[in-house]
Design a protein around this motif. Sequence first.
Motif, mmCIF file in Angstrom:
data_model
loop_
_atom_site.group_PDB
_atom_site.id
_atom_site.type_symbol
_atom_site.label_atom_id
_atom_site.label_comp_id
_atom_site.label_asym_id
_atom_site.label_seq_id
_atom_site.Cartn_x
_atom_site.Cartn_y
_atom_site.Cartn_z
ATOM 1 N N ARG A 245 86.729 88.418 76.402
ATOM 2 C CA ARG A 245 86.807 89.446 77.243
ATOM 3 C C ARG A 245 87.279 91.455 77.500
ATOM 4 O O ARG A 245 86.208 91.724 78.518
ATOM 5 C CB ARG A 245 88.661 89.086 78.133
ATOM 6 C CG ARG A 245 88.814 89.228 79.213
ATOM 7 C CD ARG A 245 90.312 89.174 79.678
ATOM 8 N NE ARG A 245 90.874 87.954 79.173
ATOM 9 C CZ ARG A 245 91.381 87.004 79.188
ATOM 10 N NH1 ARG A 245 90.858 86.440 81.061
ATOM 11 N NH2 ARG A 245 91.506 86.163 79.150
ATOM 12 N N THR B 31 90.806 77.864 74.498
ATOM 13 C CA THR B 31 90.634 78.962 75.193
ATOM 14 C C THR B 31 91.088 80.612 74.561
ATOM 15 O O THR B 31 91.293 81.849 75.157
ATOM 16 C CB THR B 31 91.281 79.171 76.156
ATOM 17 O OG1 THR B 31 92.513 78.691 75.619
ATOM 18 C CG2 THR B 31 91.086 77.389 76.672
ATOM 19 N N GLU C 84 82.741 79.451 76.850
ATOM 20 C CA GLU C 84 83.979 80.556 77.370
ATOM 21 C C GLU C 84 84.225 81.684 78.333
ATOM 22 O O GLU C 84 84.299 81.995 79.109
ATOM 23 C CB GLU C 84 85.154 80.613 76.004
ATOM 24 C CG GLU C 84 86.058 79.124 76.100
ATOM 25 C CD GLU C 84 87.133 78.158 76.565
ATOM 26 O OE1 GLU C 84 87.660 79.054 77.057
ATOM 27 O OE2 GLU C 84 86.324 77.436 77.487
ATOM 28 N N TRP C 85 82.957 81.989 77.659
ATOM 29 C CA TRP C 85 82.396 83.168 78.574
ATOM 30 C C TRP C 85 81.509 82.471 79.841
ATOM 31 O O TRP C 85 81.826 83.734 80.537
ATOM 32 C CB TRP C 85 80.520 83.565 77.056
ATOM 33 C CG TRP C 85 80.055 85.083 77.939
ATOM 34 C CD1 TRP C 85 80.607 85.493 78.710
ATOM 35 C CD2 TRP C 85 80.170 86.229 76.850
ATOM 36 N NE1 TRP C 85 79.458 87.331 78.783
ATOM 37 C CE2 TRP C 85 79.856 87.491 77.097
ATOM 38 C CE3 TRP C 85 80.310 86.561 75.324
ATOM 39 C CZ2 TRP C 85 79.943 88.593 76.968
ATOM 40 C CZ3 TRP C 85 80.728 87.346 75.236
ATOM 41 C CH2 TRP C 85 79.496 88.799 75.285
ATOM 42 N N LEU D 110 85.348 82.814 81.879
ATOM 43 C CA LEU D 110 85.220 84.516 82.259
ATOM 44 C C LEU D 110 85.095 84.597 83.655
ATOM 45 O O LEU D 110 85.280 85.523 84.129
ATOM 46 C CB LEU D 110 85.842 84.717 80.994
ATOM 47 C CG LEU D 110 86.677 84.410 80.161
ATOM 48 C CD1 LEU D 110 86.920 85.219 78.254
ATOM 49 C CD2 LEU D 110 88.528 84.425 80.182
ATOM 50 N N ASP E 272 89.095 83.405 73.944
ATOM 51 C CA ASP E 272 88.631 83.932 75.187
ATOM 52 C C ASP E 272 89.386 85.768 75.119
ATOM 53 O O ASP E 272 88.518 86.512 75.902
ATOM 54 C CB ASP E 272 90.236 83.924 76.449
ATOM 55 C CG ASP E 272 89.618 82.286 76.980
ATOM 56 O OD1 ASP E 272 88.674 81.957 76.315
ATOM 57 O OD2 ASP E 272 90.243 82.263 77.904
ATOM 58 N N GLU E 273 89.923 86.160 74.171
ATOM 59 C CA GLU E 273 90.975 87.341 73.956
ATOM 60 C C GLU E 273 89.394 87.957 73.142
ATOM 61 O O GLU E 273 89.505 89.294 73.496
ATOM 62 C CB GLU E 273 92.074 87.832 73.277
ATOM 63 C CG GLU E 273 93.469 87.305 73.873
ATOM 64 C CD GLU E 273 93.221 87.276 75.499
ATOM 65 O OE1 GLU E 273 93.113 89.107 75.457
ATOM 66 O OE2 GLU E 273 92.988 87.233 76.771
ATOM 67 N N ALA F 58 86.246 86.162 87.148
ATOM 68 C CA ALA F 58 86.011 86.365 87.162
ATOM 69 C C ALA F 58 85.246 86.985 88.537
ATOM 70 O O ALA F 58 85.372 88.463 89.139
ATOM 71 C CB ALA F 58 85.227 88.352 86.587
#
Length: 303
Positions: A137, A130, A164-165, A168, A133-134, A172
């Motif tokens: 995002r 993870t 991970e994409w 996220l 993630d930053e 959303a």
Amino acid sequence: MQMEGKQDRAYMQAIACLPPPRAAELALLDGQQQIEEVRLRVGWPPSVRTASGEQQTVFAPVTAQELRETLSRATRYSVHSYAESLRHGFVTLGGGHRLGLCGTVAEESGQVIGVRGLSSVNLRVARQITEVDEVIRPWIGAGAMQSVLVLSPPGFGKTTLLREWVRLVSEAGHPVAVADERGEIAALLDGAPQFALGRCTDVLENCAKKQAAFMLLKTMSPELIAFDEITAPEDVEAVSLCAHCGTAVLASAHAADVDDLCRRPLYRALLELHVFERAVVITRENGKRCYRIQELEGKPCSN
């Protein structure tokens, strides 16, 4: 090479397919450096690959019998049940780990049916990371869904970033479909993904990308379809099918960057579809992964 530290569950799960004595000694390496691959080559000690590169261990040389036993354990002593993946030279394990095979190729009617007389295997450890993630995002944004291509040489973490994409975007609130041809993105077990993919994600596993795209578009109405590793003309057709239906695509490809991508006929055909707005390029610098964005819209590819 010997490391100490907190147990890496993914690594321990992956090496469980090895003969118990070999798994026990390789478990001693579990620790501070995250092991990404374990390579067993007949006549040589095992080696492991981390972000810093491949390092040989001090253990006894690998034997051909160990490789045969590894394959038997990986296929749960039913090699014929894994005929399709063996035809492509690998076995996907529980947890999304992958065992790649080298040796003497067996053919039937001009078609590869498997690898016999194994000379080496490569055990790739799958993890949910993870920390990216930053990185991801800011690129997802709140507007219309965009099509993105993830690029890197093998072993740089394309599948990890893609996974991970998906998570996220799904978290959303966007419906996402995953065409998990090799069972490595979701790693379904009794219908449940072994990796977190978000609350709005549907997975179709062990199906060729083109057929999977057709089925998912007809049945799941995704805003985004994710494919791992575009490697064949049929995969390009799958991307085209999604584009004609107005669905965004997230996919990965083996290339150092966009210029490298353009030098390959298959990927030139992919870019000529004008589906992907951006590419995310993964590189390594001083043993660490780095990510950068490249715009693809209107990118010309010279022949």
